[in-house]
Design a protein around this motif. Structure first.
Motif, mmCIF file in Angstrom:
data_model
loop_
_atom_site.group_PDB
_atom_site.id
_atom_site.type_symbol
_atom_site.label_atom_id
_atom_site.label_comp_id
_atom_site.label_asym_id
_atom_site.label_seq_id
_atom_site.Cartn_x
_atom_site.Cartn_y
_atom_site.Cartn_z
ATOM 1 N N GLN A 4 -38.983 -71.585 26.310
ATOM 2 C CA GLN A 4 -39.429 -70.495 27.180
ATOM 3 C C GLN A 4 -38.234 -69.848 27.888
ATOM 4 O O GLN A 4 -38.213 -68.625 28.068
ATOM 5 C CB GLN A 4 -40.446 -70.993 28.195
ATOM 6 C CG GLN A 4 -41.792 -71.268 27.553
ATOM 7 C CD GLN A 4 -42.805 -71.812 28.537
ATOM 8 O OE1 GLN A 4 -42.518 -72.721 29.308
ATOM 9 N NE2 GLN A 4 -43.986 -71.240 28.508
ATOM 10 N N GLN A 5 -37.257 -70.640 28.254
ATOM 11 C CA GLN A 5 -36.054 -70.073 28.872
ATOM 12 C C GLN A 5 -35.306 -69.184 27.875
ATOM 13 O O GLN A 5 -34.771 -68.134 28.239
ATOM 14 C CB GLN A 5 -35.143 -71.192 29.381
ATOM 15 C CG GLN A 5 -35.693 -71.915 30.577
ATOM 16 C CD GLN A 5 -34.824 -73.108 30.980
ATOM 17 O OE1 GLN A 5 -33.703 -73.261 30.528
ATOM 18 N NE2 GLN A 5 -35.363 -73.954 31.837
ATOM 19 N N GLN B 158 -37.221 -65.998 27.633
ATOM 20 C CA GLN B 158 -36.986 -65.214 28.844
ATOM 21 C C GLN B 158 -35.652 -64.488 28.768
ATOM 22 O O GLN B 158 -35.544 -63.326 29.153
ATOM 23 C CB GLN B 158 -37.032 -66.105 30.088
ATOM 24 C CG GLN B 158 -36.970 -65.337 31.398
ATOM 25 C CD GLN B 158 -38.220 -64.512 31.628
ATOM 26 O OE1 GLN B 158 -39.316 -65.042 31.712
ATOM 27 N NE2 GLN B 158 -38.063 -63.194 31.732
ATOM 28 N N ASP C 139 -35.390 -60.521 29.086
ATOM 29 C CA ASP C 139 -34.577 -59.946 30.162
ATOM 30 C C ASP C 139 -33.503 -59.017 29.598
ATOM 31 O O ASP C 139 -33.231 -57.954 30.156
ATOM 32 C CB ASP C 139 -33.916 -61.056 30.999
ATOM 33 C CG ASP C 139 -34.902 -61.811 31.869
ATOM 34 O OD1 ASP C 139 -36.054 -61.338 32.046
ATOM 35 O OD2 ASP C 139 -34.520 -62.893 32.361
ATOM 36 N N THR D 288 -44.250 -60.060 28.880
ATOM 37 C CA THR D 288 -43.957 -61.170 29.786
ATOM 38 C C THR D 288 -43.639 -62.416 28.971
ATOM 39 O O THR D 288 -44.012 -62.510 27.792
ATOM 40 C CB THR D 288 -45.151 -61.480 30.702
ATOM 41 O OG1 THR D 288 -46.254 -61.939 29.881
ATOM 42 C CG2 THR D 288 -45.563 -60.262 31.523
ATOM 43 N N VAL D 289 -42.976 -63.357 29.581
ATOM 44 C CA VAL D 289 -42.674 -64.610 28.886
ATOM 45 C C VAL D 289 -43.971 -65.364 28.584
ATOM 46 O O VAL D 289 -44.063 -66.051 27.570
ATOM 47 C CB VAL D 289 -41.660 -65.476 29.676
ATOM 48 C CG1 VAL D 289 -42.289 -66.100 30.906
ATOM 49 C CG2 VAL D 289 -41.048 -66.546 28.776
ATOM 50 N N GLU D 290 -44.968 -65.221 29.430
ATOM 51 C CA GLU D 290 -46.260 -65.876 29.177
ATOM 52 C C GLU D 290 -46.884 -65.332 27.901
ATOM 53 O O GLU D 290 -47.387 -66.091 27.062
ATOM 54 C CB GLU D 290 -47.223 -65.685 30.356
ATOM 55 C CG GLU D 290 -46.808 -66.407 31.618
ATOM 56 C CD GLU D 290 -45.748 -65.655 32.438
ATOM 57 O OE1 GLU D 290 -45.472 -64.443 32.172
ATOM 58 O OE2 GLU D 290 -45.158 -66.292 33.336
ATOM 59 N N THR E 206 -44.915 -66.489 24.921
ATOM 60 C CA THR E 206 -45.217 -67.897 24.651
ATOM 61 C C THR E 206 -46.532 -68.020 23.888
ATOM 62 O O THR E 206 -46.631 -68.759 22.910
ATOM 63 C CB THR E 206 -45.281 -68.686 25.974
ATOM 64 O OG1 THR E 206 -44.003 -68.634 26.605
ATOM 65 C CG2 THR E 206 -45.671 -70.137 25.739
#
Length: 190
Positions: free
Chosen positions: A133-134, A137, A141, A152-154, A157
């Motif tokens: 997830q990092q 992100q 970004d 979004t990262v959500e 994912t």
């Protein structure tokens, strides 16, 4: 008269010292036990014996099999996949998903993922996906810094990591690089 030297005080643990050797031996033992065809259970005493250390050392450092598996998974999944920079988010995510599918097909990775999620629950899932997830992100970004829209990262994912891990862990179908790249089309509008 011989020169005298005063001893250098030791503070903390030394990188590469005994603690690092024990951690490496225990991690290696866990990986071997997970990939061996033998029917040895994954318990602290079995891991300790395989690693050549005393079980109390393992209990003192990790406390439980779940904590140990989470540490091994975090270590394993914190390196190995490089965040791509192809110049476009679509290209980055397609390469990333493809590389992750290949990694999940690694004979050492899948047993570790299954054992960690099965034994360490939510902590184990976090150990297997937290670094991923990092990495997502970072790509998202970077795309926003280019002045472009990014999910979004959500959402990333749910669209990428979830199906890849689900297919690898819970089905008999291996996630292929080609299939993984198609997941990006579900995430990014044309």
């Amino acid at each position: 008269m011989p020169a005298t030297t005063s001893p250098v005080p030791r503070t903390g643990s030394r990188p590469g010292g005994r603690s690092a050797r024990i951690r490496a031996a225990v991690h290696r033992a866990v990986r071997e036990l997970l990939t061996d065809e033998a029917d040895e259970p994954l318990t602290i005493p079995v891991v300790a014996t395989r690693a050549g250390v005393h079980a109390t050392t393992v209990y003192r450092r990790w406390g439980s099999v779940g904590d140990l598996l989470a540490d091994v998974a975090t270590s394993r999944f914190s390196d190995g996949i490089v965040v791509p920079d192809t110049g476009s988010l679509r290209g980055d995510l397609e390469r990333y998903a493809s590389d992750l599918a290949k990694d999940l097909n690694d004979p050492d990775a899948l047993p570790l993922v299954r054992a960690t999620i099965g034994t360490a629950g939510e902590q184990g899932a976090g150990a297997c996906t937290g670094e991923r997830q990092q990495q997502l992100q970072a790509m998202l970004d970077r795309e926003r810094a280019r002045g472009n829209w990014a999910p979004t990262v959500e959402r990333a994912t749910e669209a990428l990591l979830a199906p890849l891990y689900y297919r690898a862990v819970f089905t008999d179908q291996a996630p292929t690089a080609e299939w993984a790249r198609t997941l990006v089309s579900h995430l990014l509008p044309d």
